[in-house]
Write an enzyme that holds these catalytic residues in place. Structure first.
Site, PDB file in Angstrom:
ATOM      1  N   HIS A 169       0.827  -1.204   0.000  1.00 38.06           N
ATOM      2  CA  HIS A 169       0.000   0.000   0.000  1.00 38.06           C
ATOM      3  C   HIS A 169       0.866   1.262   0.000  1.00 38.06           C
ATOM      4  CE1 HIS A 169      -3.789   2.126   0.832  1.00 38.06           C
ATOM      5  NE2 HIS A 169      -3.076   2.915   1.617  1.00 38.06           N
TER       6      HIS A 169
ATOM      7  N   TYR B  15       4.285   0.675  -3.100  1.00 37.19           N
ATOM      8  CA  TYR B  15       4.023   0.417  -4.524  1.00 37.19           C
ATOM      9  C   TYR B  15       5.082  -0.521  -5.113  1.00 37.19           C
ATOM     10  CZ  TYR B  15       0.731   4.286  -4.172  1.00 37.19           C
ATOM     11  OH  TYR B  15      -0.315   5.089  -3.806  1.00 37.19           O
TER      12      TYR B  15
ATOM     13  N   SER C  95      -8.491   4.297  -2.625  1.00 43.60           N
ATOM     14  CA  SER C  95      -9.349   3.171  -2.243  1.00 43.60           C
ATOM     15  C   SER C  95      -9.418   3.018  -0.733  1.00 43.60           C
ATOM     16  CB  SER C  95      -8.780   1.887  -2.848  1.00 43.60           C
ATOM     17  OG  SER C  95      -7.476   1.683  -2.357  1.00 43.60           O
ATOM     18  N   HIS C  96     -10.518   2.506  -0.252  1.00 40.39           N
ATOM     19  CA  HIS C  96     -10.618   2.052   1.129  1.00 40.39           C
ATOM     20  C   HIS C  96     -11.390   0.735   1.131  1.00 40.39           C
ATOM     21  CE1 HIS C  96     -10.078   3.941   5.324  1.00 40.39           C
ATOM     22  NE2 HIS C  96      -8.928   3.773   4.731  1.00 40.39           N
ATOM     23  N   ASN C  97     -10.890  -0.203   0.291  1.00 42.35           N
ATOM     24  CA  ASN C  97     -11.625  -1.432   0.036  1.00 42.35           C
ATOM     25  C   ASN C  97     -11.644  -2.381   1.228  1.00 42.35           C
ATOM     26  OD1 ASN C  97     -11.639  -0.348  -2.512  1.00 42.35           O
ATOM     27  ND2 ASN C  97      -9.929  -1.601  -3.237  1.00 42.35           N
ATOM     28  N   HIS C  98     -10.477  -2.698   1.718  1.00 42.72           N
ATOM     29  CA  HIS C  98     -10.403  -3.715   2.769  1.00 42.72           C
ATOM     30  C   HIS C  98     -11.136  -3.276   4.032  1.00 42.72           C
ATOM     31  CE1 HIS C  98      -7.219  -4.923  -0.016  1.00 42.72           C
ATOM     32  NE2 HIS C  98      -7.285  -6.130   0.507  1.00 42.72           N
TER      33      HIS C  98
ATOM     34  N   GLN D 208     -10.153   2.131  11.203  1.00 41.25           N
ATOM     35  CA  GLN D 208     -10.197   3.373  11.945  1.00 41.25           C
ATOM     36  C   GLN D 208     -11.625   3.863  12.112  1.00 41.25           C
ATOM     37  OE1 GLN D 208      -9.136   2.718   8.988  1.00 41.25           O
ATOM     38  NE2 GLN D 208      -7.207   3.692   8.467  1.00 41.25           N
TER      39      GLN D 208
ATOM     40  N   SER E 100      -5.215   6.531  13.644  1.00 42.67           N
ATOM     41  CA  SER E 100      -6.264   7.439  14.103  1.00 42.67           C
ATOM     42  C   SER E 100      -6.418   8.539  13.077  1.00 42.67           C
ATOM     43  CB  SER E 100      -5.889   8.048  15.456  1.00 42.67           C
ATOM     44  OG  SER E 100      -5.936   7.076  16.460  1.00 42.67           O
ATOM     45  N   GLN E 101      -7.658   8.956  12.880  1.00 36.16           N
ATOM     46  CA  GLN E 101      -7.961   9.880  11.787  1.00 36.16           C
ATOM     47  C   GLN E 101      -7.823  11.341  12.208  1.00 36.16           C
ATOM     48  OE1 GLN E 101      -9.343   8.589   8.436  1.00 36.16           O
ATOM     49  NE2 GLN E 101      -7.840   7.270   9.405  1.00 36.16           N
TER      50      GLN E 101
ATOM     51  N   ASN F 173      -3.713   5.862  -6.886  1.00 40.75           N
ATOM     52  CA  ASN F 173      -3.541   4.923  -5.794  1.00 40.75           C
ATOM     53  C   ASN F 173      -3.662   3.524  -6.376  1.00 40.75           C
ATOM     54  OD1 ASN F 173      -6.022   3.580  -3.801  1.00 40.75           O
ATOM     55  ND2 ASN F 173      -3.998   3.793  -2.934  1.00 40.75           N
TER      56      ASN F 173
END
Lengths: 736, 230
Positions: free
Chosen positions: A49, A52, A94-97, A240, A313-314, A531
């Site tokens: 991630h 790359y 992406s935020h797939n997982h 998160q 943490s966001q 990405n």
């Protein structure tokens, strides 16, 4: 020598997603066994991630420059000049997982992350989109994921205050175990007000801003670089939790702070949190960096160095500030009620040093963390080209009306109202074209200019032929921008694929990249950010290859933009582009005959450009009323969409002396085509002009009445079209 | 017309509101931070939409206790005009400036779309630019817009003509299908007893320019300009 309390075992190395040879590389680089914190840092920097490592070789082949490109890939987002000192800043990620494991928070923090990427660069977000892909509607988990993802996207974006102006929602069994959530955001800034992540100056304060650090999201980036299995739900603690309220405060505080001239460099804490942001700032500036973790604002006591370095943490930022402006900067953050702490300094040592409770927990060569990350030339095999399906091998529908109705009522083509009504698309008061058309259009505040945004890819085409499918994704984005009257500017790409260690998956990736590159070069449409999301597999089953494209275009006069709805009864309907009746990989064959085979429609990029430039000029000159690009479902579906958007019917004649059977004419997915309307008088001029320019254009019918009628085969009231189109989604979501 | 837009942390439609007020009055409004305790000398105070304090408690509940609220109460008590839109409406009910409460939408979902409103009282400072019974379009964007009050309060609101806007269909009929959130009596906007405080869920400020595709929200701001001038 750093004391090493915890023995680094092969199991520990494996649990950090590092291969034995990668661990050996670490040993060679630092000449000793790493501490646990250091192992965590390497794992964060060297996972797929962040590094790359499988894709870099191929990403380098993409065109990323152009006269308008000010900042290309490698920063938080791409920056493109739109004239008058204005720039548009955008990216898709992406935020797939996380979204599969915890749909609401996964999607919400995906939106939060991409918004942060944009305002980190000094831009105020003005538009968002989401490309969402879910499993088969009848898969037991799909409804739950759709519900959570849509609510999460809306929950974050609405509260933050950015209009969601477009996106895609698709269903396919190949996403059963691995949904895709690709979030796009764009912002506006001034060309001289762009902020980058490169630290400058020695002894400068490194400042932590925003929310406190907690134990959430530890190892999120590593999780996103692994395949799933049946126990994936156990990974929920790596997801998160989003707080859009804090993000909104962070936005306002950052933009206010940037006005003070205090900011030297800024980087948001996204994947791999403090580790990635600190290393990137130092490494880009050829500087060392020291962090004192005792100064990091924590949500709970007792957090270890390891946890702090890997927390995701966001709503957090890291900045390098001018020391003399530190007090002024702190006052801005206090006003917005956010944490502000000097947590380190830049140094001239090129070392990344982390201290905690008086002890050195990590001391690593900062450049090597990024530059020396493994890079692979993974073996790949090009997939076999599927056979072209001849029109003669396809059948006409037995019931033509029902064929069209079932297509516009199918999961992939039905109305997305259930989704888009959960997203605020009016906020900021600049939305000119709302979701549902070819592209969203937003006015550039304080000017007559407009920006157009679209998300596109047709994964079934990419699966069948990665190269042609890659070309088509770019061409469709370019076409959708053109269809609202925008000049396509640049692209962000979000490349979602399976496990790159499998040669056939790597072959899809390579083919798609080559297709994307070829189309971008031919259409002067550079890729400025993006990405890569690999390992989208569950129990060995990969997703459809999905290189999602976010396209951005510019309108000189936003009041000239057009939508897809018919404008006036009596208008002539013109079809632009050649129709050979290409049915391979069509929605028609898939939905009505259960066939997902054949070669996808080829894209002739020169034709694409010629036809699109012709249509765009007509829009700019105000000579056409409605314009719609043709894609999934072909001409019949396109016409139905134009009728439904306006409540007006139309009468379409069968093509005269055509070798193309009617069903292929109506449902073929040939590329580079548009439908547009104009007054009868204007239409005659347009046809002459098209003929002179070598652009295929034919008058196919007239707007009017309350029925869609096509030749003597199809006659459906607009009301019934709307009913069937609107029916599927809410019914699907309401079913228990 | 001089105006002020109050900005609580988490409010996000303050710029939309400021643009609409400036368009109607020709004067840019003051932007007032929630931590202030005094308002400038203005005719109209606007409490815009958004998610004040994240709406993490009840919507509007924290904002209703912010430092600036005392000054807003004094402004209203003096007869000054106050308009609260969306989260602003929620804040005004929490502050006791308007009766009732806004509950979760009956659909349990956030709803963003264009709705129609019937102007049931065109004789107010906020609606005098419309004809009585006119049907106007406005966008909505909220998750908690379901107006509720006890039967006695509803009867009083109705009896006093204090329901200014009601959700309706294109023909002006109030129906369940035309009501986006399940509000009692399809109430979209109400007045206080004195007629100088209005709360409404829809966003007229996003329908004021031709480029918005609809200017039917403009009348609310034009009404205020007229009322102030009178």
């Amino acid at each position: 020598m750093i004391p090493n309390d915890i023995k680094i075992t092969p199991e520990l190395v494996r649990d950090h997603g590092l291969k034995p040879d990668e661990y050996q590389r670490i040993l060679d680089l630092i000449g000793r066994e790493p501490t646990l914190t250091e192992l965590g840092i390497f794992s964060a920097m060297w996972n797929e991630h962040c590094s790359y490592k499988s894709s870099k070789k191929w990403l380098k082949t993409l065109p990323t420059t152009g006269p308008r490109v000010l900042v290309g890939p490698g920063e938080n987002a791409g920056v493109v000049d739109i004239g008058d000192g204005d720039v548009v800043v955008f990216k898709m990620e992406s935020h797939n997982h996380p979204s599969y494991i915890e749909p609401y928070q996964g999607a919400a923090t995906g939106v939060g992350g991409i918004l942060r990427d944009v305002f980190t660069m000094g831009a105020r977000p003005i538009a968002a989109m989401n490309a969402l892909r879910f499993g088969a509607p009848d898969h037991p988990r799909t409804r739950h994921i759709v519900n959570g993802v849509v609510a999460g996207v809306g929950g974050y974006g609405n509260s933050f205050g950015v209009p969601t102006v477009g996106g895609e929602v698709n269903f396919h069994p190949r996403y059963n175990g691995n949904c895709l959530v690709n979030a796009f955001a764009a912002g506006l800034a001034k060309a001289d007000g762009i902020f980058l992540s490169k630290a400058e100056g020695i002894g400068m304060p490194v400042v932590y801003l925003g929310s406190k650090t907690g134990r959430d999201g530890i190892h999120g980036a590593s999780m996103a670089s692994a395949e799933f299995d049946d126990n994936s739900e156990e990974k929920r603690p790596t997801v998160q939790v989003g707080d859009p309220f804090s993000e909104k405060l962070l936005l306002e505080a950052c933009l206010e702070l940037m006005q003070t001239g205090a900011v030297i460099a800024i980087q948001d804490m996204g994947a791999a949190g403090l580790t990635c942001s600190a290393v990137e700032m130092g490494a880009k500036g050829d500087l060392g960096l020291e962090l004192d973790l005792d100064k990091v604002p924590c949500r709970e006591p007792g957090m270890t160095a390891y946890e702090m370095m890997l927390s995701e943490s966001q709503e957090r930022m890291l900045m390098v500030l001018h020391p003399e402006k530190e007090a002024e900067a702190e006052a801005v953050f206090r006003k917005w009620g956010l944490d502000f702490a000097v947590v380190g300094r830049t140094t001239d040592t090129l070392r990344f040093v982390v201290r905690h409770q008086g002890e050195v927990m990590a001391d690593l060569p900062i450049k090597d963390l990024g530059d020396q990350a493994p890079e692979y030339d993974r073996p790949w095999i090009a997939p076999a080209k599927p056979a072209v399906i001849a029109v003669a091998e396809t059948e006409a529908p037995t019931d033509w009306n029902e064929a069209l109705l079932s297509l516009i009522g199918s999961p992939d083509l039905s109305s997305r109202r259930w989704v888009v009504e959960q997203y605020d698309h009016f906020i900021q008061g600049n939305t000119i074209q709302h979701p549902g058309g070819d592209a969203g259009v937003v006015r550039v505040e304080g000017s007559n200019k407009g920006l157009a945004f679209t998300c596109d890819v047709t994964p079934r085409y990419v699966e069948a032929d990665p190269f042609e499918g890659g070309k088509q994704a770019i061409a469709e984005a370019w076409r959708n921008l053109t269809a609202v009257g925008a000049t396509p500017l640049a692209v962000t790409d979000n490349l979602n694929f399976g496990n790159p260690e499998k040669p056939e998956i790597m072959g899809q990736f390579v083919g798609a990249i080559q297709g994307l590159g070829e189309a971008c070069r031919a259409l002067d449409f550079p890729i400025v950010s993006g990405n890569v999301s690999l390992y989208n597999e569950t129990n060995g089953q990969a997703i459809l290859p999905t290189p999602a494209i976010g396209g951005v275009g510019l309108l000189a006069d936003v009041s000239r933009s057009v939508g897809i709805g018919f404008r006036q009864d009596g208008d002539a309907i013109i079809l632009v582009g050649d129709t050979a009746g290409w049915l391979g990989q069509s929605i028609y064959l898939r939905e009505l005959f259960g066939r997902e085979d054949g070669a996808p429609p080829p894209v002739d990029l020169a034709v694409e450009k010629r036809n699109g430039d012709f249509v765009r000029k007509l829009i700019e000159d105000g000579r056409v009323g409605a314009v719609h690009d043709l894609s999934d479902g072909g001409l019949a579906v396109g016409l139905a969409e134009m009728a439904m958007a306006s409540g007006r019917g139309c009468r379409i004649a069968a093509p005269e002396r055509s070798a193309v059977p009617l069903h292929a004419f109506l449902f073929g997915e040939d590329q580079a085509r548009y439908v547009m309307t104009a007054s009868a008088g204007e239409a005659a001029h347009i046809l002459v002009q098209a003929a002179m320019g070598g652009v295929p254009a034919t008058m196919i019918g007239t707007v009017g009445g309350n029925e869609l009628t096509i030749a003597d085969r199809i006659a459906i009231s607009v009301d019934l079209l709307v009913k069937r189109h609107e029916d599927w989604f809410p019914r699907f979501m309401a079913a228990a | 017309m001089k105006s002020a837009v109050v900005v609580f942390p988490g409010i996000n439609r303050e710029r939309d509101m400021a643009k609409a007020l400036e368009l109607a009055s020709g004067v840019a409004p003051h932007m007032i931070w929630h931590a202030e305790t005094e308002l400038p000398d203005v005719d109209v105070v606007a409490v815009p939409g958004g998610f004040s304090y994240g709406d993490y408690l009840r919507c509007g509940a924290i904002a209703a206790r912010a430092p600036i609220m005392d000054a807003i109460h004094r402004h209203a008590a003096r007869g000054g005009y106050v308009i609260g839109v969306c989260n602003g409406f929620q804040i005004l009910t929490e502050a006791g400036l308007l009766p009732g409460a806004l509950l979760r939408n009956a659909s349990l979902k956030f709803a963003c779309k264009v709705v129609r409103l019937r102007v049931d009282n065109a004789d107010t400072a906020f609606s005098n630019a419309y004809a009585a019974g006119a049907v106007i379009r406005n966008p909505i964007a909220h998750g908690e817009g379901n107006y509720f009050a006890d039967a006695e309060t509803i009867a009083r609101l109705e009896g006093d003509g204090r329901v200014v806007f009601r959700y309706c269909d294109a023909a002006g009929e109030t129906t369940m299908a035309a009501d986006p959130n399940g509000s009692l009596n399809h109430i979209a906007g109400i007045l206080n007893e004195r007629g100088n405080v209005l709360g409404m869920m829809p966003h007229p400020e996003d329908f004021v320019e031709p480029l918005h595709g609809c200017t039917e929200g403009r009348g609310i701001f034009d009404s205020l300009v007229r009322a102030v001038a009178a």
